[in-house]
Motif scaffolding. Structure first.
Motif, PDB file in Angstrom:
ATOM      1  N   GLU A  83      18.594 -69.493 -47.632  1.00 15.51           N
ATOM      2  CA  GLU A  83      19.656 -69.853 -48.293  1.00 15.51           C
ATOM      3  C   GLU A  83      20.771 -68.886 -47.702  1.00 15.51           C
ATOM      4  O   GLU A  83      20.690 -67.903 -47.132  1.00 15.51           O
ATOM      5  N   LYS A  84      21.926 -69.709 -47.547  1.00 16.02           N
ATOM      6  CA  LYS A  84      23.003 -69.146 -47.045  1.00 16.02           C
ATOM      7  C   LYS A  84      23.777 -68.314 -48.133  1.00 16.02           C
ATOM      8  O   LYS A  84      24.213 -68.541 -49.086  1.00 16.02           O
ATOM      9  N   VAL A  85      24.243 -66.999 -47.769  1.00 16.88           N
ATOM     10  CA  VAL A  85      24.624 -65.955 -48.444  1.00 16.88           C
ATOM     11  C   VAL A  85      25.948 -65.467 -47.703  1.00 16.88           C
ATOM     12  O   VAL A  85      25.921 -64.658 -46.775  1.00 16.88           O
ATOM     13  N   ARG A 115      27.874 -54.564 -45.398  1.00 19.67           N
ATOM     14  CA  ARG A 115      26.607 -54.246 -44.243  1.00 19.67           C
ATOM     15  C   ARG A 115      25.369 -54.397 -45.071  1.00 19.67           C
ATOM     16  O   ARG A 115      24.374 -54.027 -44.327  1.00 19.67           O
ATOM     17  N   THR A 116      25.183 -54.742 -46.116  1.00 13.49           N
ATOM     18  CA  THR A 116      23.835 -54.914 -46.936  1.00 13.49           C
ATOM     19  C   THR A 116      23.603 -56.362 -47.354  1.00 13.49           C
ATOM     20  O   THR A 116      24.775 -57.020 -47.985  1.00 13.49           O
ATOM     21  N   HIS A 117      22.842 -56.865 -47.042  1.00 15.11           N
ATOM     22  CA  HIS A 117      22.337 -58.544 -47.392  1.00 15.11           C
ATOM     23  C   HIS A 117      21.630 -58.501 -48.734  1.00 15.11           C
ATOM     24  O   HIS A 117      20.586 -57.950 -48.888  1.00 15.11           O
ATOM     25  N   VAL A 118      22.082 -59.050 -49.773  1.00 16.06           N
ATOM     26  CA  VAL A 118      21.707 -59.219 -51.278  1.00 16.06           C
ATOM     27  C   VAL A 118      21.533 -60.591 -51.309  1.00 16.06           C
ATOM     28  O   VAL A 118      22.477 -61.401 -51.649  1.00 16.06           O
ATOM     29  N   CYS A 119      20.324 -61.212 -51.432  1.00 13.71           N
ATOM     30  CA  CYS A 119      20.261 -62.640 -51.656  1.00 13.71           C
ATOM     31  C   CYS A 119      20.112 -62.963 -53.311  1.00 13.71           C
ATOM     32  O   CYS A 119      18.933 -62.262 -53.953  1.00 13.71           O
ATOM     33  N   VAL A 170      16.555 -57.640 -50.560  1.00 14.74           N
ATOM     34  CA  VAL A 170      17.665 -56.889 -50.298  1.00 14.74           C
ATOM     35  C   VAL A 170      17.399 -56.123 -48.796  1.00 14.74           C
ATOM     36  O   VAL A 170      16.338 -55.534 -48.818  1.00 14.74           O
ATOM     37  N   GLU A 171      18.095 -56.196 -47.911  1.00 16.09           N
ATOM     38  CA  GLU A 171      17.745 -55.581 -46.425  1.00 16.09           C
ATOM     39  C   GLU A 171      19.337 -55.221 -45.864  1.00 16.09           C
ATOM     40  O   GLU A 171      20.373 -55.860 -46.347  1.00 16.09           O
ATOM     41  N   ASP A 172      19.060 -54.567 -44.923  1.00 17.61           N
ATOM     42  CA  ASP A 172      20.355 -54.085 -44.160  1.00 17.61           C
ATOM     43  C   ASP A 172      20.807 -55.386 -43.399  1.00 17.61           C
ATOM     44  O   ASP A 172      19.898 -56.334 -42.767  1.00 17.61           O
ATOM     45  N   ARG A 173      22.088 -55.713 -43.374  1.00 15.59           N
ATOM     46  CA  ARG A 173      22.695 -56.889 -42.731  1.00 15.59           C
ATOM     47  C   ARG A 173      22.272 -56.994 -41.414  1.00 15.59           C
ATOM     48  O   ARG A 173      21.783 -58.522 -41.082  1.00 15.59           O
ATOM     49  N   ASP A 174      22.029 -56.140 -40.554  1.00 15.83           N
ATOM     50  CA  ASP A 174      21.791 -56.208 -39.190  1.00 15.83           C
ATOM     51  C   ASP A 174      20.343 -56.501 -38.924  1.00 15.83           C
ATOM     52  O   ASP A 174      20.065 -57.360 -38.083  1.00 15.83           O
ATOM     53  N   ILE A 175      19.560 -56.005 -39.692  1.00 15.07           N
ATOM     54  CA  ILE A 175      18.195 -56.319 -39.742  1.00 15.07           C
ATOM     55  C   ILE A 175      17.778 -57.695 -40.224  1.00 15.07           C
ATOM     56  O   ILE A 175      16.808 -58.516 -39.604  1.00 15.07           O
ATOM     57  N   ASN A 176      18.407 -58.222 -41.175  1.00 17.18           N
ATOM     58  CA  ASN A 176      18.370 -59.342 -41.716  1.00 17.18           C
ATOM     59  C   ASN A 176      18.551 -60.538 -40.734  1.00 17.18           C
ATOM     60  O   ASN A 176      17.914 -61.233 -40.201  1.00 17.18           O
ATOM     61  N   GLN A 180      24.622 -64.754 -41.955  1.00 14.68           N
ATOM     62  CA  GLN A 180      24.827 -65.369 -43.347  1.00 14.68           C
ATOM     63  C   GLN A 180      23.406 -65.710 -43.999  1.00 14.68           C
ATOM     64  O   GLN A 180      23.400 -65.599 -45.399  1.00 14.68           O
ATOM     65  N   ASN A 181      22.634 -66.212 -43.264  1.00 13.18           N
ATOM     66  CA  ASN A 181      21.342 -66.790 -44.050  1.00 13.18           C
ATOM     67  C   ASN A 181      20.310 -65.711 -44.366  1.00 13.18           C
ATOM     68  O   ASN A 181      20.240 -64.674 -43.832  1.00 13.18           O
ATOM     69  N   CYS A 182      19.640 -65.980 -45.504  1.00 10.00           N
ATOM     70  CA  CYS A 182      18.758 -65.148 -46.043  1.00 10.00           C
ATOM     71  C   CYS A 182      17.325 -65.237 -45.034  1.00 10.00           C
ATOM     72  O   CYS A 182      16.867 -66.556 -44.835  1.00 10.00           O
ATOM     73  N   SER A 183      16.918 -64.080 -44.569  1.00  7.96           N
ATOM     74  CA  SER A 183      15.637 -64.428 -43.479  1.00  7.96           C
ATOM     75  C   SER A 183      14.464 -64.577 -44.511  1.00  7.96           C
ATOM     76  O   SER A 183      13.359 -65.019 -43.922  1.00  7.96           O
TER      77      SER A 183
END
Length: 399
Positions: A334-336, A343-347, A353-359, A327-330
């Motif tokens: 911040e918590k997203v 499947r994509t992390h967008v803060c 922006v990064e793949d969820r698992d890589i983040n 959940q946290n942005c690397s």
């Protein structure tokens, strides 16, 4: 402690003798367990005395080596002690009350009841069960070790035949040369869509061995069910199909084991520091929607091999809390909030922006680096790399 395994091809009369030894070991274990149930509070001494009484009472028990009977008693003691420990720790749910065995597949000898040939290519079992001499088929050379280093010898029956295992007392670090430091660190996030994602951006695909073989497994299982006769002795055709079903399961489990072993060794050899999530896999498989996929991925086995290879090659492996790693942005911390389907992390705070698992893998690495040097908890995971592999991880060094 190393476990070396060799294939053996016993003759029909030897197969009968091996099966009889396995049944006798199971008989001793179940009788001692019944004695403990009927005389609650008896200890180790009383159990071994009862084992001696069984050897006097039953001739087929006396024919089995005394140390093999003692190993059966030790299995009961291990189950009883585990049950008491779980009760003392107040573990939620079932406490693992000892159960009777009806399909034992192995018999274990200690330092007597067997003898190796001069070239250590043959083993002879010297008790009165009549197993005799077996040729050891495998590439591992026992000539490198002294006889007093071999603490246990076990005969194991599997779907594809019989194996002999040797437990050799040896420190894993004595068998390899130190690796040149790679000066790299990595955090890994295991998953279902991908087997794992690394903080550096590498992705390891999930082979899904069970999912790919499930169609064939179900077809064989239907054939087995059609040939099953309730309340009657099973036919020869039923046992043939049953063995085919067992062979397919054995193949899937071996594929998974070799895969996680290869990935763990690659990570250890290419990195000096590996951080991973300290997941409660036992609790996660209670989710009926994800249990099959989690078990198919082999997370627990991967974690055991990662800890083992880390100890063997002198690399650091750290288990960190999985809380909010996805959940946290690397980048900004911040918590997203996001669901499993995202499947994509967008803060929205820093537009990262990064793949969820890589983040998640980057967050795991950050947690691991901040944990180094702390001693308040056991950071190598559930598996003790110094314990025998057969006990701690259920893994065996192959032929």
């Amino acid at each position: 402690m190393f476990v070396y395994e060799y294939k053996v091809n016993p003759k029909p009369q030897q197969i009968t003798a091996i099966n009889e030894a396995i049944r006798t070991s199971q008989f001793v274990r179940n009788k001692v367990l019944r004695y403990w149930m009927d005389h609650r509070g008896v200890g180790k001494t009383e159990m071994f005395r009862y084992n001696t009484q069984l050897r006097k009472e039953f001739k087929f028990v006396e024919e089995l080596n005394s140390h093999a009977c003692q190993s059966a008693v030790e299995r009961v003691l291990k189950a009883v002690n585990r049950f008491y420990d779980n009760c003392k720790k107040q573990i939620p749910g079932k406490k693992g009350y000892p159960k009777f065995k009806k399909n034992t597949r192995s018999v274990e000898y200690k330092v007597s009841g067997w003898k190796l040939s001069d070239n250590k290519k043959y083993i002879t079992f010297t008790d009165n069960k009549g197993i005799g001499t077996l040729k050891l088929i495998g590439t591992r050379d026992l000539n490198f070790y002294q006889l007093d280093q071999i603490k246990r010898v076990r005969i194991v029956r599997r779907a594809d035949g019989y194996y002999v295992q040797f437990s050799v007392q040896l420190d894993p670090r004595d068998t390899v040369k130190p690796l040149i430091p790679s000066q790299k660190v990595v955090g890994i996030d295991v998953g279902i869509k991908y087997f794992l994602a690394e903080s550096c951006g590498n992705i390891e695909p999930n082979p899904k061995f069970y999912r790919n073989g499930e169609k064939q497994l179900n077809r064989i299982n239907r054939k087995k069910s059609k040939k099953y006769r309730k309340g009657k002795p099973q036919s020869h055709n039923y046992h043939k199909v049953r063995n085919r079903y067992a062979l397919k399961h054995l193949k899937v489990s071996r594929q998974r084991e070799e895969f996680v072993k290869r990935v763990a060794l690659r990570l250890i050899k290419s990195n000096d520091f590996i951080a991973y999530e300290d997941l409660n896999v036992k609790g996660m498989v209670k989710n009926r929607h994800l249990a099959k996929s989690i078990s198919d991925a082999g997370w627990s086995s991967f974690r055991c091999w990662l800890d083992y290879f880390g100890y063997k090659y002198g690399k650091i492996t750290i288990g960190v809390s999985p809380h909010n790693t996805s959940q946290n942005c690397s980048k900004c911390g911040e918590k997203v909030q996001k669901s499993l389907s995202t499947r994509t992390h967008v803060c929205p705070h820093c537009n990262y922006v990064e793949d969820r698992d890589i983040n998640a893998a980057i967050n795991i690495l950050q947690k691991g680096l901040s944990t180094v040097g702390h001693t308040e908890s056991y950071k190598l995971g559930e598996c003790d790399p110094l314990a025998p592999l057969e006990q701690s991880c259920g893994v065996t060094i192959g032929l």
